[in-house]
Design an enzyme around this catalytic site. Structure first.
Site, PDB file in Angstrom:
ATOM      1  N   THR A   1     -27.229 -16.292  -3.785  1.00  0.00           N
ATOM      2  CA  THR A   1     -28.692 -16.201  -3.687  1.00  0.00           C
ATOM      3  C   THR A   1     -29.171 -16.629  -2.312  1.00  0.00           C
ATOM      4  O   THR A   1     -30.021 -15.965  -1.712  1.00  0.00           O
ATOM      5  CB  THR A   1     -29.364 -17.055  -4.776  1.00  0.00           C
ATOM      6  OG1 THR A   1     -28.897 -16.629  -6.048  1.00  0.00           O
ATOM      7  CG2 THR A   1     -30.873 -16.935  -4.717  1.00  0.00           C
TER       8      THR A   1
ATOM      9  N   LYS B   1     -31.666  -8.120  -8.524  1.00  0.00           N
ATOM     10  CA  LYS B   1     -30.682  -8.971  -9.201  1.00  0.00           C
ATOM     11  C   LYS B   1     -30.563  -8.347 -10.586  1.00  0.00           C
ATOM     12  O   LYS B   1     -31.357  -8.637 -11.475  1.00  0.00           O
ATOM     13  CB  LYS B   1     -31.179 -10.415  -9.268  1.00  0.00           C
ATOM     14  CG  LYS B   1     -30.321 -11.319 -10.138  1.00  0.00           C
ATOM     15  CD  LYS B   1     -29.533 -12.259  -9.328  1.00  0.00           C
ATOM     16  CE  LYS B   1     -28.739 -13.205 -10.226  1.00  0.00           C
ATOM     17  NZ  LYS B   1     -27.630 -13.772  -9.525  1.00  0.00           N
TER      18      LYS B   1
ATOM     19  N   ASP C   1     -33.330 -17.087  -9.378  1.00  0.00           N
ATOM     20  CA  ASP C   1     -32.760 -16.294  -8.289  1.00  0.00           C
ATOM     21  C   ASP C   1     -33.646 -15.098  -7.960  1.00  0.00           C
ATOM     22  O   ASP C   1     -33.929 -14.816  -6.788  1.00  0.00           O
ATOM     23  CB  ASP C   1     -31.364 -15.786  -8.658  1.00  0.00           C
ATOM     24  CG  ASP C   1     -30.333 -16.892  -8.756  1.00  0.00           C
ATOM     25  OD1 ASP C   1     -30.654 -18.054  -8.432  1.00  0.00           O
ATOM     26  OD2 ASP C   1     -29.193 -16.582  -9.153  1.00  0.00           O
TER      27      ASP C   1
ATOM     28  N   GLU D   1     -28.065  -8.619  -5.443  1.00  0.00           N
ATOM     29  CA  GLU D   1     -27.254  -9.813  -5.697  1.00  0.00           C
ATOM     30  C   GLU D   1     -26.642  -9.743  -7.087  1.00  0.00           C
ATOM     31  O   GLU D   1     -27.350  -9.586  -8.082  1.00  0.00           O
ATOM     32  CB  GLU D   1     -28.106 -11.077  -5.597  1.00  0.00           C
ATOM     33  CG  GLU D   1     -27.280 -12.326  -5.840  1.00  0.00           C
ATOM     34  CD  GLU D   1     -28.098 -13.558  -6.153  1.00  0.00           C
ATOM     35  OE1 GLU D   1     -27.501 -14.531  -6.646  1.00  0.00           O
ATOM     36  OE2 GLU D   1     -29.318 -13.561  -5.927  1.00  0.00           O
ATOM     37  N   GLY D   2     -25.333  -9.873  -7.138  1.00  0.00           N
ATOM     38  CA  GLY D   2     -24.620  -9.827  -8.411  1.00  0.00           C
ATOM     39  C   GLY D   2     -24.694 -11.138  -9.164  1.00  0.00           C
ATOM     40  O   GLY D   2     -25.388 -12.077  -8.777  1.00  0.00           O
TER      41      GLY D   2
ATOM     42  N   GLY E   1     -22.017 -13.933 -10.741  1.00  0.00           N
ATOM     43  CA  GLY E   1     -20.613 -14.345 -10.780  1.00  0.00           C
ATOM     44  C   GLY E   1     -19.749 -13.501  -9.864  1.00  0.00           C
ATOM     45  O   GLY E   1     -20.150 -13.161  -8.763  1.00  0.00           O
TER      46      GLY E   1
ATOM     47  N   ASN F   1     -18.867 -20.128   2.555  1.00  0.00           N
ATOM     48  CA  ASN F   1     -20.050 -20.951   2.480  1.00  0.00           C
ATOM     49  C   ASN F   1     -19.690 -22.392   2.103  1.00  0.00           C
ATOM     50  O   ASN F   1     -18.955 -22.612   1.155  1.00  0.00           O
ATOM     51  CB  ASN F   1     -21.005 -20.359   1.434  1.00  0.00           C
ATOM     52  CG  ASN F   1     -22.339 -21.031   1.448  1.00  0.00           C
ATOM     53  OD1 ASN F   1     -22.797 -21.541   2.454  1.00  0.00           O
ATOM     54  ND2 ASN F   1     -22.993 -21.024   0.296  1.00  0.00           N
TER      55      ASN F   1
END
Length: 176
Positions: A18, A39, A52, A113-114, A116, A173
């Site tokens: 996110t 999303k 998100d 954005e997926g 998982g 990240n």
């Protein structure tokens, strides 16, 4: 720049998808790109402004209804398929793709954005990778920067490429 859009997925949950998707949407908006966000499925939904999907909407500064940005919202913070079973609302690939096509017509670039990782189940037969392949977007993979990352990342890339996923990059990240 990649034209059309980008699908952001991760090696697992909580790796910063996110954050990265919002940063990408903000950057593109600042470059005056007609950017939209999506999303497809969100679990752990509490209807708040901190979800998100709400963060993505603010980052891209779009006015789309939240129901178009996130067609499936589930309150249980678990994988989509078991969440859909608990809430008795099955996920339909056709509905996800219809929402995606609507947004695709409106925007020159979509940041999707997926939820998982690639093998998170959406239904009994469908995993997230199936949705990625249907959307036919290049994929940016987000991974945790820490012990075990190489294995998770390489397994994800190897499997994804075997199935036809086009990876365009990896972001490591720092999640601590």
């Amino acid at each position: 720049m990649i034209s059309g859009g980008l699908f952001i997925t991760g090696t697992d949950t909580g790796v910063g998808k996110t954050l990265l998707a919002c940063a990408m949407a903000r950057l593109l908006r600042s470059l005056r790109v007609n950017v939209g966000v999506m999303k497809p499925i969100e679990t752990g939904w509490r209807g708040s402004d901190s979800s998100d999907a709400a963060c993505l909407k603010r980052a891209a500064r779009v006015r789309d209804p939240i129901s178009r940005i996130v067609p499936y919202r589930f309150s249980y913070p678990i994988a989509p398929w078991p969440a859909s079973l608990r809430e008795k609302r099955p996920i339909q690939m056709g509905s996800l793709l219809a929402a995606y096509r609507q947004l695709q017509k409106k925007y020159s670039f979509l940041v999707v954005e997926g939820v998982g990782g690639l093998l998170v189940p959406l239904t009994r037969q469908i995993d997230l990778i199936h949705l990625i392949l249907k959307m036919d977007l290049p994929v940016l993979l987000v991974a945790r920067s820490g012990l075990g990352t190489l294995n998770h990342t390489l397994l994800t890339i190897r499997y994804g490429e075997e199935q036809g996923v086009r990876f365009c990059g990896i972001v490591l990240n720092q999640t601590d």
